[in-house]
Structure formats: structure tokens, C-alpha cells
Motif scaffolding. Structure first.
Motif, mmCIF file in Angstrom:
data_model
loop_
_atom_site.group_PDB
_atom_site.id
_atom_site.type_symbol
_atom_site.label_atom_id
_atom_site.label_comp_id
_atom_site.label_asym_id
_atom_site.label_seq_id
_atom_site.Cartn_x
_atom_site.Cartn_y
_atom_site.Cartn_z
ATOM 1 N N ALA A 76 16.632 8.714 19.333
ATOM 2 C CA ALA A 76 17.869 9.411 18.398
ATOM 3 C C ALA A 76 17.195 9.635 16.900
ATOM 4 O O ALA A 76 17.780 10.572 16.392
ATOM 5 N N PHE A 77 16.487 8.802 16.545
ATOM 6 C CA PHE A 77 16.007 9.079 15.007
ATOM 7 C C PHE A 77 14.804 10.014 14.610
ATOM 8 O O PHE A 77 14.895 10.936 14.158
ATOM 9 N N GLY A 78 13.837 10.310 15.784
ATOM 10 C CA GLY A 78 12.776 11.099 15.706
ATOM 11 C C GLY A 78 12.270 11.514 16.909
ATOM 12 O O GLY A 78 11.263 12.151 17.007
ATOM 13 N N GLY A 79 13.310 11.666 17.999
ATOM 14 C CA GLY A 79 12.844 12.257 19.247
ATOM 15 C C GLY A 79 12.141 11.535 20.088
ATOM 16 O O GLY A 79 11.815 10.415 19.732
ATOM 17 N N PHE A 80 11.866 11.908 21.444
ATOM 18 C CA PHE A 80 11.308 11.249 22.187
ATOM 19 C C PHE A 80 9.740 11.081 22.037
ATOM 20 O O PHE A 80 9.115 11.683 21.573
ATOM 21 N N PRO A 81 9.384 9.504 22.196
ATOM 22 C CA PRO A 81 7.916 9.401 21.495
ATOM 23 C C PRO A 81 7.112 10.049 22.452
ATOM 24 O O PRO A 81 6.852 9.875 23.891
ATOM 25 N N ARG A 82 5.882 10.718 21.801
ATOM 26 C CA ARG A 82 4.942 11.263 22.533
ATOM 27 C C ARG A 82 3.585 10.847 22.039
ATOM 28 O O ARG A 82 2.610 11.446 22.170
ATOM 29 N N SER A 83 3.659 9.380 21.771
ATOM 30 C CA SER A 83 2.347 8.809 21.211
ATOM 31 C C SER A 83 1.988 7.638 22.067
ATOM 32 O O SER A 83 2.842 6.929 22.137
ATOM 33 N N ALA A 84 0.883 7.686 22.464
ATOM 34 C CA ALA A 84 0.627 6.653 23.584
ATOM 35 C C ALA A 84 0.269 5.439 22.663
ATOM 36 O O ALA A 84 0.439 4.240 22.972
ATOM 37 N N THR A 85 -0.008 5.514 21.411
ATOM 38 C CA THR A 85 -0.072 4.245 20.287
ATOM 39 C C THR A 85 1.301 3.568 20.544
ATOM 40 O O THR A 85 1.349 2.221 20.508
ATOM 41 N N TRP A 86 2.333 4.444 20.294
ATOM 42 C CA TRP A 86 3.771 3.776 20.305
ATOM 43 C C TRP A 86 4.138 3.015 21.645
ATOM 44 O O TRP A 86 4.614 2.034 21.505
ATOM 45 N N TRP A 87 3.695 3.627 22.791
ATOM 46 C CA TRP A 87 4.027 2.977 24.051
ATOM 47 C C TRP A 87 3.313 1.965 24.092
ATOM 48 O O TRP A 87 3.683 1.002 24.932
ATOM 49 N N LEU A 88 1.872 2.065 23.888
ATOM 50 C CA LEU A 88 1.101 0.761 24.281
ATOM 51 C C LEU A 88 1.579 -0.214 23.326
ATOM 52 O O LEU A 88 1.678 -1.417 23.869
ATOM 53 N N THR A 89 1.875 -0.038 22.199
ATOM 54 C CA THR A 89 2.276 -1.363 21.070
ATOM 55 C C THR A 89 3.544 -1.688 21.503
ATOM 56 O O THR A 89 3.368 -3.111 21.741
ATOM 57 N N GLU A 90 4.455 -1.148 21.723
ATOM 58 C CA GLU A 90 5.821 -1.497 22.268
ATOM 59 C C GLU A 90 5.620 -2.236 23.687
ATOM 60 O O GLU A 90 6.554 -3.226 23.754
ATOM 61 N N GLY A 91 5.026 -1.700 24.618
ATOM 62 C CA GLY A 91 4.686 -2.183 25.718
ATOM 63 C C GLY A 91 4.106 -3.527 25.719
ATOM 64 O O GLY A 91 4.384 -4.540 26.281
ATOM 65 N N TYR A 106 0.765 -1.292 -0.048
ATOM 66 C CA TYR A 106 -0.089 0.067 -0.127
ATOM 67 C C TYR A 106 0.815 1.337 -0.034
ATOM 68 O O TYR A 106 0.170 2.449 -0.058
ATOM 69 N N GLY A 107 2.121 1.014 -0.115
ATOM 70 C CA GLY A 107 3.039 2.252 -0.057
ATOM 71 C C GLY A 107 4.550 2.054 0.226
ATOM 72 O O GLY A 107 4.772 0.805 0.502
ATOM 73 N N SER A 108 5.453 2.893 0.130
ATOM 74 C CA SER A 108 6.696 2.437 0.180
ATOM 75 C C SER A 108 7.130 2.445 1.655
ATOM 76 O O SER A 108 6.605 3.197 2.585
ATOM 77 N N VAL A 109 8.034 1.433 2.132
ATOM 78 C CA VAL A 109 8.719 1.172 3.490
ATOM 79 C C VAL A 109 9.928 1.857 3.456
ATOM 80 O O VAL A 109 10.936 1.993 2.685
ATOM 81 N N THR A 110 9.840 2.840 4.792
ATOM 82 C CA THR A 110 11.202 3.509 4.789
ATOM 83 C C THR A 110 11.760 3.308 6.343
ATOM 84 O O THR A 110 11.190 2.494 7.074
ATOM 85 N N LEU A 111 12.750 3.870 6.559
ATOM 86 C CA LEU A 111 13.191 3.860 7.906
ATOM 87 C C LEU A 111 12.192 4.544 8.982
ATOM 88 O O LEU A 111 12.413 4.137 10.226
ATOM 89 N N HIS A 112 11.467 5.464 8.448
ATOM 90 C CA HIS A 112 10.411 5.948 9.569
ATOM 91 C C HIS A 112 9.558 4.938 10.066
ATOM 92 O O HIS A 112 9.115 4.853 11.083
ATOM 93 N N HIS A 113 9.093 3.987 9.358
ATOM 94 C CA HIS A 113 8.353 2.708 9.763
ATOM 95 C C HIS A 113 9.033 2.053 10.713
ATOM 96 O O HIS A 113 8.487 1.166 11.628
ATOM 97 N N PHE A 114 10.464 1.927 10.798
ATOM 98 C CA PHE A 114 11.187 1.038 11.754
ATOM 99 C C PHE A 114 11.344 2.030 13.063
ATOM 100 O O PHE A 114 11.268 1.378 14.149
ATOM 101 N N PHE A 115 11.566 3.293 12.983
ATOM 102 C CA PHE A 115 12.324 4.035 14.112
ATOM 103 C C PHE A 115 11.264 5.288 14.506
ATOM 104 O O PHE A 115 11.766 6.104 15.255
ATOM 105 N N ASP A 116 10.368 5.399 13.602
ATOM 106 C CA ASP A 116 9.474 6.852 13.961
ATOM 107 C C ASP A 116 8.390 6.748 14.511
ATOM 108 O O ASP A 116 7.433 5.844 14.057
ATOM 109 N N TYR A 117 8.156 7.191 15.788
ATOM 110 C CA TYR A 117 6.914 6.506 16.326
ATOM 111 C C TYR A 117 5.675 7.096 15.788
ATOM 112 O O TYR A 117 4.565 6.741 16.094
ATOM 113 N N ARG A 118 5.725 8.241 14.723
ATOM 114 C CA ARG A 118 4.589 8.620 14.318
ATOM 115 C C ARG A 118 4.009 7.901 13.262
ATOM 116 O O ARG A 118 2.697 7.975 12.901
ATOM 117 N N THR A 119 4.535 6.795 12.846
ATOM 118 C CA THR A 119 4.214 5.712 11.912
ATOM 119 C C THR A 119 3.152 4.976 12.433
ATOM 120 O O THR A 119 2.359 4.304 11.774
#
Length: 247
Positions: free
Chosen positions: A130-145, A64-77
Motif C-alpha cells: 500500500a505504501f510503495g507498490g508491490f515489491p520488485r526487489s529480490a533483496t527485500w524478499w530475501l531479507t524478509e523471508g 548517517y542520514g535521516s530516518v523516514t517511513l520509507h525505511h519502514f515500508f519502502d522496499y527500495r530502501t
């Protein structure tokens, strides 16, 4: 020190003794702190984590789209606001399930699963900051936790299953001693010597006291016999002076 016979044991017998040692718990080793091994395991787990994450991203996001490093390390994705965000969340969650399998393959010990899983996600969080700053997304914390928790629990389950797996001992052919009658191998002799406690018949009180009664009867008979001999010798000694006087 080992004897020369142990040092020059046959390959099959050595394999059997090694398997028996593994059954006693030495398969995983009682070795001390090995930093090289630990660093190798950490590097392997981290590499496998990103390889599996890349595979899931190619499977779920790439159509559905291109895969970049943002999908690995950017919490906004990681977002629940759009479809690609959901696909990225699922890819990160599926990576944790694959990580549990990698724990069983690389680490192998259930008591170490929490340490290695925490190391993987701590390093991932450091790279994310280091890549995109401190994660400020609850989705990222919930998913990784939740992914970290699932990886620990499933990894401990798989590792405990691996630790409790039965060890199949190799078969060893009988070894002849070179004589006419031949001989049995060490394994056969050891097997014949094993007797289960349940197969040993119980000894009744009468059977237990029977040897004592037999021993006491024999002792009494021996005492009576020695007494009769002493009496016969004494009577023989008393008659000798009279015989000598008659002569």
C-alpha cells in the motif's frame, strides 16, 4: 463443586495447589477460542515489531542520514548497492531476532509461533504494497523471508525453553490443629505419603506364600478344635440316658 474447606483454604496452600495445577499443564490453559486475546496479541506483536525496527533504524541508519517511513515500508530502501541500504537490511534482520524474544513474552506457546510470525510479516507486506507498490526487489524478499524464518525458529526455541522450565512450588509452613500434640499440614501429610517404587522392597516367593501357609495352618487348627468339641459333646449326650435310668 468444591467443599467449603477448599474454598476457604489458606493463601499459601491455595498458591501451592495452583502451582501443582500448573505443573499438570493447566498453566497455559485449555480454554477455547478467545478472539479478544488473539487480537490483543496480534496488535501487541505488530506494535513491538515496528518499535524495535524503529530503534534499530535509529541506531544504524540515523547516524548517517535521516530516518523516514520509507525505511519502514519502502522496499527500495533495502539494497545491497550502498551503505545505507545495508544498514537498513541489518535493521530489518535484527528486528526479527527481537521478535523472537517478543514471541516468548507475549505468545508463550511454541506451536503458535509460526501463526503469529506469519501474521506480522503478512501485515507488513500489505502495508508495504500500500505504501510503495508491490515489491520488485529480490533483496527485500530475501531479507524478509530469512527474517521471518529466523523469528519462527528462534521463537519456537525460546518458547519451548519457557514451557519446559521447572515450576518451583512455594513452601508451606506446618499448621497446628490446636490440640496438645499439634498436627501436620496437608502438604506434609501428602509428602509423607509419597513413596517411590524404587524404595519398596521386593517380595520373594517364600515371603509371598508365607501368609497363605500361616492361614491354612490356622484353619486346620480351628477345624481340629471344633471336631474335638463335637466329639466331646456327642459322648456327653450318650451317657445322659444311662445316668437317668440309674437314678
Amino acid at each position: 463443586t468444591h467443599s467449603g474447606r477448599d474454598a476457604r483454604c489458606e493463601p499459601q496452600l491455595c498458591a501451592l495447589r495452583a502451582a501443582a495445577a500448573m505443573a499438570g499443564g493447566t498453566f497455559y490453559g485449555a480454554t477455547g477460542f478467545d478472539p479478544v486475546l488473539i487480537l490483543a496479541q496480534i496488535g501487541t506483536m505488530q506494535a513491538l515489531h515496528y518499535l524495535s525496527l524503529g530503534a534499530f533504524l535509529l541506531l544504524l541508519v540515523a547516524p548517517y542520514g535521516s530516518v523516514t517511513l520509507h525505511h519502514f515500508f519502502d522496499y527500495r530502501t533495502l539494497s545491497t548497492q550502498h551503505f545505507l541500504g545495508w544498514m537498513t537490511v541489518i535493521a530489518h534482520a535484527a528486528t526479527a531476532l527481537m521478535g523472537a524474544i517478543f514471541l516468548a513474552m507475549v505468545v508463550e506457546r511454541s506451536k503458535k509461533c509460526l501463526d503469529f510470525t506469519a501474521t506480522v510479516y503478512i501485515l507488513h507486506a500489505v502495508v508495504t504494497v500500500a505504501f510503495g507498490g508491490f515489491p520488485r526487489s529480490a533483496t527485500w524478499w530475501l531479507t524478509e523471508g530469512l527474517a521471518m524464518l529466523a523469528m519462527v525458529l528462534l521463537g519456537e526455541f525460546l518458547c519451548s525453553r519457557r514451557e519446559m522450565r521447572d515450576i518451583v512450588l512455594p513452601t508451606v509452613e506446618p499448621r497446628s490443629s490446636g490440640g496438645a500434640g499439634g498436627g501436620a499440614s496437608d502438604v506434609e501429610l501428602a509428602t509423607r505419603a509419597r513413596v517411590r517404587l524404587s524404595d519398596v522392597p521386593e517380595i520373594t516367593p517364600e515371603e509371598e506364600s508365607a501368609p497363605l501357609i500361616s492361614t491354612s495352618a490356622k484353619s486346620s487348627a480351628s477345624l481340629q478344635q471344633s471336631t474335638s468339641r463335637s466329639r466331646s459333646n456327642a459322648s456327653g449326650d450318650g451317657e445322659r440316658p444311662a445316668f437317668s435310668r440309674a437314678v
